[in-house]
Write a protein that holds these residues in place. Sequence first.
Motif, short mmCIF file in Angstrom:
data_model
loop_
_atom_site.label_atom_id
_atom_site.label_comp_id
_atom_site.label_asym_id
_atom_site.label_seq_id
_atom_site.Cartn_x
_atom_site.Cartn_y
_atom_site.Cartn_z
N LYS A 1 0.85 -1.19 0.00
CA LYS A 1 0.00 0.00 0.00
C LYS A 1 0.89 1.23 0.00
CE LYS A 1 -3.95 2.10 2.40
NZ LYS A 1 -4.91 1.95 3.53
N LEU B 1 -3.05 3.77 -2.91
CA LEU B 1 -3.13 2.72 -3.91
C LEU B 1 -2.50 1.46 -3.31
CD1 LEU B 1 -2.11 2.90 -7.64
CD2 LEU B 1 -0.83 1.38 -6.12
N THR B 2 -3.13 0.33 -3.57
CA THR B 2 -2.58 -0.94 -3.10
C THR B 2 -2.20 -1.82 -4.29
OG1 THR B 2 -3.91 -0.86 -1.08
CG2 THR B 2 -2.97 -2.99 -1.70
N SER C 1 -2.11 -6.98 -10.02
CA SER C 1 -3.23 -6.06 -10.17
C SER C 1 -3.12 -4.93 -9.16
CB SER C 1 -4.56 -6.80 -10.00
OG SER C 1 -4.65 -7.39 -8.72
N ASP D 1 -5.40 -2.21 -6.58
CA ASP D 1 -6.63 -1.81 -5.91
C ASP D 1 -6.67 -0.29 -5.89
OD1 ASP D 1 -8.77 -1.25 -4.29
OD2 ASP D 1 -8.11 -2.48 -2.60
N LEU D 2 -7.64 0.30 -6.60
CA LEU D 2 -7.74 1.75 -6.74
C LEU D 2 -8.87 2.35 -5.92
CD1 LEU D 2 -7.36 1.84 -10.64
CD2 LEU D 2 -5.58 2.41 -8.98
N THR D 3 -9.49 1.57 -5.06
CA THR D 3 -10.69 2.04 -4.37
C THR D 3 -10.44 3.21 -3.42
OG1 THR D 3 -10.35 0.31 -2.68
CG2 THR D 3 -11.83 -0.20 -4.53
N GLN D 4 -9.19 3.41 -3.02
CA GLN D 4 -8.88 4.51 -2.11
C GLN D 4 -8.19 5.69 -2.80
OE1 GLN D 4 -6.75 2.03 0.91
NE2 GLN D 4 -8.27 2.85 2.34
N GLU E 1 -8.17 9.16 -4.69
CA GLU E 1 -9.05 10.33 -4.56
C GLU E 1 -8.63 11.45 -5.50
OE1 GLU E 1 -8.52 11.62 -0.59
OE2 GLU E 1 -9.37 9.81 0.34
N PRO F 1 -8.53 6.90 -12.53
CA PRO F 1 -7.86 5.63 -12.21
C PRO F 1 -6.52 5.43 -12.91
CG PRO F 1 -10.19 5.25 -12.56
CD PRO F 1 -9.93 6.67 -12.96
N GLU G 1 -18.35 12.40 -10.96
CA GLU G 1 -19.66 12.60 -10.35
C GLU G 1 -20.10 14.05 -10.46
OE1 GLU G 1 -20.43 10.39 -6.63
OE2 GLU G 1 -18.37 9.69 -6.83
#
Length: 537
Positions: free
Chosen positions: A234, A247-248, A254, A256-259, A261, A265, A453
């Motif tokens: 991370k 980013l993890t 692969s 993980d981009l869920t965090q 901001e 992406p 958004e």
Amino acid sequence: MQARSHLNIRRCAQDHAAARPGRVRLARARRCRARPTNGIYTLTLCMAFAGFAAATSVVAADASNTPEPSTVMAWSERAIDRHIDQKDYAGQLDDNQLQTLVDAGAELFSARFKTLDGVGRPMSTQAIIPTKRKRPARNQFSRTAGLDANACASCHMQPLVGGAGDFAVNVFVSEGFQNTDFDNTDPQFSNERNTNHLMGAGLIELLAREMTRDLQQLRTRSLQAARQSGADVKVELASKGVHFGHLTALSDGSVDLTQVEGVDPDLTVRPFGQKGVMTSLRQFTINALNHHHGMLANERFGSRWTGSDDFDEDGVDLEISDGDVSALVAWQAVLSPPGVIEPDDQQWLLAAQSGETVFSRIGCAECHRPSLPLESTVFSDPGPDDAAGTRRAGEDAYGSRYDLSMLSWMENLERNEHGHVMVPLYGDLKRHRIADEEVSILGNELLSQRFVERDVFITAELWGVGSTDPYGHRGNLTSLDEVIRAHGGEARASRDAYMDLSETERQSVIAWLRTLHINKHARAVISAPATEDSRLQ
């Protein structure tokens, strides 16, 4: 020390704004008769009716003097009589080459394009992806789906050409409407946007490129570490003191981009547009030429991508060449950044000095950062992050490079202890949620743009804010006090702190913001750089 010769940008945007259009055009016409154009644009002056009648009678009397049809006549109404050849501006540009390219861009930016030049897109739409119509447009010009302006300078003109725009010149961003026109201003059909200024745009793009590089390098290194260790890694995403979440990198390769901001992406910082969705001045320019004028850039709408030399079927094959776009980019890239005025009024001066401190104390500077460091002032066009449909670095051998340190205004910018230029933008080039259920004024759009958004916008740079009212994304907030009170979402705490201030302290914040000005009398000067420090190796 060898003396440096300074070349004034003779046809810079400020000159366009400072003189009556007729006089500017007459001056250009004289210059053009006195010397070859060398491939740059000549904006010709439309003759008065009596003069035109006299000229045509002379031509009629002597048919042998009639020019060939392909010749551009002195009284032609064309805005463009010759296109820029990109090959003439390949590689590192010196001060004279940059001067010529900027001159051409200045004329193009203020040119009122004509049907003869290719204005209109009867069988294609305003969409950024080349899209055919099923039937011809009902109206050539429309304030909704476009065409909605005769020149770039029609909207970017406050307080000078290249500046911001009044509410009267708002544009309607028809995101999602690729295959049809829309003919009303209801927000369910389009996002209404006020016009941003372009001052300092070259510095903004360079900052975004370096931030993109930093973020993507962090991703690459974390993936390498995860692969080597066999464990997830991370990493905090940060560049120039701006944090973009985490980013993890997973051990299987692969991510993980869920965090993540405030950035896409792909970790590309896109600094232009009120949503932060435009990567470069080049992309912005090509989009705007199509949407607002129906002038199609060959690099996107030409045969390479569409299989046609006249994609919009208006009878004009080459409307905007690669070199034309480069000239417009160069003109925008060298625009001087806004500065700070020192009020003559002593009360205003004292209030402004206090207001800057208050602004920081209540948290506004967390997003509206006073400055960001820029490592290199060399501007390459096309840039490293341009996408398909825009010329990209390495696709041909004709890219341009020029050093913004050749510009006189660069001397006014401070440098940090590392020698990096401190760009005083009062922004962070990051997207933030700017509205909530209780304070929703700035979340006024119903359509998302590029998957961003509806209530998320890039931080507006405050440099020049004292010269660019009205405010807000629609330009529907008339004062600085109003737009501060309209901040919700992530800015809610700072907004509430502002409202809790005494009236004296609130007025001090306004007094300081009013000193962040665009100098409408500024003149850019290009000269050979004094050192080679800023050049990329």
